[in-house]
Design an enzyme around this catalytic site. Structure first.
Site, PDB file in Angstrom:
ATOM      1  N   HIS A 123     -29.177  34.592  31.911  1.00 52.13           N
ATOM      2  CA  HIS A 123     -28.767  33.446  31.096  1.00 52.13           C
ATOM      3  C   HIS A 123     -28.536  32.244  32.017  1.00 52.13           C
ATOM      4  CE1 HIS A 123     -27.436  31.056  27.909  1.00 52.13           C
ATOM      5  NE2 HIS A 123     -26.509  31.824  27.344  1.00 52.13           N
ATOM      6  N   TYR A 143     -23.600  27.427  30.835  1.00 52.85           N
ATOM      7  CA  TYR A 143     -22.903  28.542  31.472  1.00 52.85           C
ATOM      8  C   TYR A 143     -23.174  28.516  32.974  1.00 52.85           C
ATOM      9  CZ  TYR A 143     -22.092  29.793  26.655  1.00 52.85           C
ATOM     10  OH  TYR A 143     -21.700  29.744  25.336  1.00 52.85           O
ATOM     11  N   ARG A 177     -30.254  33.180  14.202  1.00 48.18           N
ATOM     12  CA  ARG A 177     -29.605  33.024  12.897  1.00 48.18           C
ATOM     13  C   ARG A 177     -30.510  33.383  11.734  1.00 48.18           C
ATOM     14  NH1 ARG A 177     -26.160  27.375  13.789  1.00 48.18           N
ATOM     15  NH2 ARG A 177     -25.508  27.885  15.913  1.00 48.18           N
TER      16      ARG A 177
END
Length: 448
Positions: A240, A245, A417
């Site tokens: 990631h 992040y 989603r």
């Protein structure tokens, strides 16, 4: 055949899936029955990456569920549960080619929230390992491949689950020690109040700056988690490196103002990422694909902070491309944003698809083999198919597509989603295109 013969004729075997302690028929839902036909859309053609063949080009993107034990003293902290088997297993049951497990922290303070997934516990007897293996085994029982996204949240760590923040009328809310948070151990490339992440007008914890030795320790933690993931049967590992992040924080001059070997020049700022990828490749099988998710741009063009420090934009991502083959990255998962409150997203629905297409075009022009994934606001079958159509073509057809301006934007699509809204997306898409796919065996009567 006489009726007496019917009584003695052998019944067809009901073959169970391997690797699980209970019975479920070995199944392969979502695989095109005639995948090699020229009439089968690329979306339903297999994709081979190193030694792993994915049955279609529809991947489940990582989705944080904030649903593990938060008690730091519990052996189950960070371990996947029956909920994750139900959630992720159902998407495998409905035919996704690759199911990527949510962002999984390589260190305790690398979680976004105390309820996030983790894989830092030592050994194969840990609850984290056993929880991961159960999820992976079920995905395999449905003919799917399992990926895991390894992550460290950096300065965006120690927050509560989003629905708890929503109950307070805010988008985010810090997690203090009373709910299992670690306010004193939120870390980043550069520390202090200046580097607090702010979202929706709410400030996170002030991070402390990682020492050089601690950065090297995080690199080792990624490798250790990757090694455990492989032992649990994971087929694909994703780093990631997006959405603000820790890896993204190192890449960007907005959040990385270090003066050691991990800061300053472009080569120094990507060093954390290149060391992580190299360390992972050193402990996983050669045939295992390595994915990387990046924010292709921070969407800070023209903002004062970018004028002051510089930014990570599409040109920086293009520069990064040339390093990917040498560090063993096979697949670039293209997202964007998430590293500064002043980001200005473009509002058109295919904004990230265009970024993916631009990076893929650069890769092809350089003669590299890195594959590209498109993610973000992909909901309709027609749009998903158009993104990847022709990505499996031979060199002659690829050259023809480039001349006509109809070249693919990506080699696979990732959705999150939309799968929550429509778990049957793969089967529904196949029906729209007239592609016959294998249904889940137990659900077969519903698809006749």
């Amino acid at each position: 055949m006489a009726s007496s013969d019917l009584a003695t004729a052998p019944s067809p075997a009901n073959i169970g899936a391997e690797g699980i302690p209970y019975f479920t028929p070995a199944s392969n839902p979502g695989a095109a029955v005639d995948a090699d036909s020229k009439d089968t859309p690329t979306l339903f053609r297999p994709l081979k990456i190193r030694d792993v063949t994915l049955k279609n080009r529809v991947f489940v993107a990582p989705m944080c569920m904030y649903s593990t034990v938060s008690d730091p003293f519990s052996p189950f902290v960070g371990a996947l549960t029956d909920f994750h088997i139900s959630h992720l297993g159902h998407l495998a049951l409905k035919g996704a080619g690759l199911v990527i497990i949510e962002a999984t922290a390589v260190q305790p303070n690398g979680r976004i929230s105390p309820n996030d997934s983790g894989l830092w516990q030592e050994g194969t007897d840990s609850e984290q390992f056993k929880g991961l293996k159960r999820v992976v085994d079920f995905i395999h029982s449905q003919g799917g491949k399992a990926g895991i996204q390894l992550a460290h949240a950096g300065r965006k760590a120690s927050t509560v689950a989003p629905w708890l923040a929503s109950a307070k009328g805010v988008r985010s809310l810090k997690a203090d020690k009373s709910v299992g948070g670690w306010p004193e151990n939120v870390v980043a490339p550069s520390g202090g109040e200046e580097y607090v992440w702010v979202e929706g007008g709410v400030s996170y914890w002030a991070p402390r700056e990682l020492s050089t030795e601690e950065v090297e320790e995080v690199v080792r933690a990624f490798a250790k988690s990757a090694e455990l993931a492989v032992k649990a049967g994971v087929d694909v590992i994703e780093i990631h490196g997006a959405h603000g992040y820790l890896v993204n924080q190192f890449l960007s001059p907005i959040t990385n103002q270090r003066t050691d070997k991990y800061g300053g020049s472009f080569e120094n700022r990507i060093r954390f990422l290149t060391e992580i990828a190299t360390a992972i490749r050193g402990v996983v099988p050669e045939g295992l694909p390595l994915f990387l998710r990046i924010s292709a741009t921070e969407w800070l063009e023209g903002q004062p902070i970018a004028e002051e420090r510089g930014t990570w934009d599409i040109n920086a991502s293009i520069e990064l491309l040339k390093y990917l083959p040498e560090i063993g990255v096979d697949f670039l998962d293209v997202s964007s944003g998430g590293n500064h409150k002043d980001q200005k997203f473009h509002t058109f629905t295919d904004y990230q698809i265009k970024l993916a297409g631009q990076l893929r075009k650069e890769i092809k022009a350089a003669g590299a083999k890195t594959l590209v994934g498109a993610v973000g606001l992909i909901t309709q079958a027609e749009a998903a198919s158009e993104i990847v159509q022709g990505a499996d073509a031979d060199e002659a057809h690829r050259a023809e597509s480039m001349l006509s301006g109809s070249e693919p934007k990506a080699d696979a699509v990732l959705m999150a989603r939309q799968f929550l809204r429509e778990p049957d997306w793969v089967v529904n898409a196949a029906r729209k295109f007239g592609v016959k796919v294998t249904p889940p065996i137990q659900f077969g009567r519903a698809y006749q």
